[in-house]
Design a protein around this motif. Structure first.
Motif, PDB file in Angstrom:
ATOM      1  N   LEU A  72       4.512   0.085  -6.613  1.00  0.00           N
ATOM      2  CA  LEU A  72       3.245  -1.071  -7.260  1.00  0.00           C
ATOM      3  C   LEU A  72       4.263  -2.280  -6.615  1.00  0.00           C
ATOM      4  CD1 LEU A  72       1.698  -1.296 -10.403  1.00  0.00           C
ATOM      5  CD2 LEU A  72       0.336  -0.894  -7.848  1.00  0.00           C
ATOM      6  N   ARG A  82       2.747  -4.973  -3.737  1.00  0.00           N
ATOM      7  CA  ARG A  82       2.182  -5.278  -4.151  1.00  0.00           C
ATOM      8  C   ARG A  82       1.970  -6.609  -5.091  1.00  0.00           C
ATOM      9  NH1 ARG A  82      -3.325  -1.947  -4.340  1.00  0.00           N
ATOM     10  NH2 ARG A  82      -1.699  -0.750  -2.793  1.00  0.00           N
ATOM     11  N   LEU A 114      -4.418  -8.116  -9.341  1.00  0.00           N
ATOM     12  CA  LEU A 114      -4.735  -5.870  -9.146  1.00  0.00           C
ATOM     13  C   LEU A 114      -5.669  -5.718  -8.772  1.00  0.00           C
ATOM     14  CD1 LEU A 114      -1.974  -3.828 -10.763  1.00  0.00           C
ATOM     15  CD2 LEU A 114      -1.457  -4.033  -8.494  1.00  0.00           C
ATOM     16  N   ASP A 116      -8.488   2.470  -4.329  1.00  0.00           N
ATOM     17  CA  ASP A 116      -7.702   2.462  -3.425  1.00  0.00           C
ATOM     18  C   ASP A 116      -7.789   3.530  -2.270  1.00  0.00           C
ATOM     19  OD1 ASP A 116      -6.449   0.175  -3.457  1.00  0.00           O
ATOM     20  OD2 ASP A 116      -4.778   1.237  -3.389  1.00  0.00           O
TER      21      ASP A 116
END
Length: 535
Positions: free
Chosen positions: A274, A277, A298, A325
């Motif tokens: 993560l 991101r 997120l 995702d």
């Protein structure tokens, strides 16, 4: 405010003291010291004490008797303790009776040193596996600067060491130690992330220097600093950890220092899956709504189940992100995944192959059916391999195979079909040419047909059917180094045989299992017919 804790001599427990004490190094009686000894600081000598030891200590309340321990070093045998010439001539171990005076003297000195080494080694730690050299621990709580310092005192011989400490600075959000100026600096790396380094470093510090009976006291004392910083009541903070003894440790104190409102988020923000991101995610350590903001950033739903599971397993947020995702939107399916810790591992780290399959399957069969297919194959070792082949060679797969996978999942049959197509995509077909002697090996015995693979594609077909690596033998067959023979029954491959000339190297069935009794009889007859030599 400073709290002092000292080891009760002869015990693993540490007791509170209102004031610091003067250390009295003591050698307790043992087989090396027949009577108690202590270090007389006034004259700088070790003296024997032959009176009432307990009364002596009681009369001096400011003194702390501390057992002296030695660091154990394995003694090396002196060169004169054996006779190299005698050992060489007799080619046997040396007998003590053969030692001369000098050798015997060296041997006895070594035996004494070895006994002392064994005693020091056994006596070095208490029953809780904490070094007896650790005798004192100070806790310094500064409510004004919001710092909490753990200071360790050790004693080896009559010398004190004061260089072991940890300092948790909640206001600045950093941890200092005796080994590193700042444990939170990015340059400290262990494995992939500095996060793992901190975990192991603090775990090691706790095992080496923190007494078991003080672990909870240290943690709850630290929570008072956390309460001052966050304005969360001390009782509420204690309640958070009351049923989680494993979290009452130095590493949780480290996470509270980094992220006092949601310590588990420090795990998430440092997760390698993560970090990219969350690179542009700005946050404040003192933000009460930090968890809500992370979920919003997120784009995952901040559900009660997520919050409850997050308290026990912070990286569950990674699973939520990966499920999103992969194309899943049904929150009930999210909950189904996170309730199964084993199945969660499938979504801890995903790649293009699983996201391609799940999105394709969800579009045609729906989310529930897709998840069921993944549930079926999650425990199969070939599952990841099958997903990769489905993604890599998708546009070369026949429609009927795709349909079978979407409805049956990655079964053994479907995996073998994918493996065969994968092999054909990666390799050109090579036709095998056999000598007359090799061709005579083809035979039929009691329903078993012994055949030679005509090309590398058929060799791959045999390997997929019998779940072995025979496809890699194509070059050896072309170079005439070996011969591969396969026995079939009722159209199905049963046994794979490797020959070097007339010598049989191996004869194995599905998944390299030994042939059955029936198959052994057939093989024995085939050996006799063709004059083959079993291994």
């Amino acid at each position: 405010m400073t709290e002092y804790f000292y080891r009760k001599i002869g015990s693993p427990d540490f007791e509170f003291s209102a004031q610091p004490k003067v250390i009295l190094p003591v050698w307790l009686p043992n087989k090396f010291y027949p009577q108690a000894l202590y270090y007389n600081n006034a004259i700088g000598k070790v003296e024997a004490y032959d009176g009432n030891y307990n009364a002596f200590v009681a009369a001096n309340q400011n003194l702390l008797p501390v057992e002296v321990v030695r660091t154990s070093f394995l003694p090396k045998l002196s060169i004169v303790s054996y006779d190299p010439l005698r050992q060489y001539e007799n080619n046997s171990e040396i007998c003590i009776e053969d030692f001369d005076f000098k050798q015997m003297s060296a041997y006895l000195e070594h035996r004494y040193a070895r006994q002392r080494y064994e005693f020091d080694r056994a006596n070095l730690k208490d029953e809780n596996k904490l070094s007896k050299a650790v005798f004192g621990l100070y806790l310094e709580t500064n409510t004004e600067n919001l710092t909490f310092r753990i200071h360790i005192q050790t004693l080896f011989g009559k010398d004190l060491q004061y260089d072991y400490y940890l300092l948790f600075d909640l206001q600045k959000g950093k941890v200092l130690s005796y080994s590193y100026d700042n444990l939170t600096r990015e340059k400290w790396k262990y494995s992939k992330e500095s996060y793992h380094f901190f975990n192991m470093y603090l775990k090691g510090f706790q095992e080496r220097y923190i007494p078991q009976n003080l672990t909870d006291h240290i943690f709850y004392s630290f929570l008072k600093i956390v309460s001052s910083f966050t304005n969360i009541s001390y009782e509420r903070l204690c309640q958070r950890y009351r049923n989680s003894p494993n979290k009452r440790c130095l590493f949780e104190m480290y996470r509270l220092t980094m992220m006092p409102y949601e310590p588990g988020l420090w795990t998430v923000l440092n997760n390698p899956n993560l970090k990219t991101r969350l690179k542009s995610f700005d946050y404040t350590r003192s933000d009460l709504s930090i968890f809500k903001k992370v979920c919003s950033y997120l784009e995952i739903r901040n559900t009660r189940t997520l919050r409850r599971t997050f308290a026990r397993r912070p990286n569950i947020i990674v699973v939520f992100v990966n499920l999103k995702d992969c194309g899943f939107t049904d929150i009930n399916l999210y909950n189904r995944v996170i309730e199964d810790e084993e199945f969660c591992k499938v979504f801890q780290s995903i790649d293009e192959s699983i996201t391609f399959f799940t999105r394709y399957c969800i579009e045609r069969r729906g989310e529930k059916a897709t998840l069921n297919i993944l549930f079926k194959g999650a425990n199969d070792m070939s599952f990841t391999d099958a997903l990769d082949m489905f993604y890599r060679y998708f546009y070369k797969l026949p429609e009927n195979l795709i349909k079978d996978i979407l409805y049956d999942g990655f079964t053994r049959v479907n995996h073998d079909a994918l493996a065969e197509i994968s092999y054909q995509c990666q390799h050109k077909n090579k036709v095998f040419k056999y000598s007359l002697a090799q061709q005579t090996l083809c035979d039929s015995i009691s329903g078993y047909d012994f055949i030679l693979p005509k090309d590398s594609y058929q060799l791959c077909e045999i390997g997929c059917s019998l779940h072995n690596c025979v496809a890699s033998y194509d070059e050896s067959i072309l170079k005439k180094q070996c011969t591969i023979v396969c026995a079939k029954k009722e159209g199905k491959y049963k046994i794979c045989i490797e020959l070097w000339g007339k010598n049989i190297i191996q004869e194995l069935g599905d998944k390299n299992k030994m042939p059955s009794e029936e198959e052994k009889k057939i093989l024995d007859e085939w050996h006799l017919r063709h004059n083959l030599i079993p291994n």
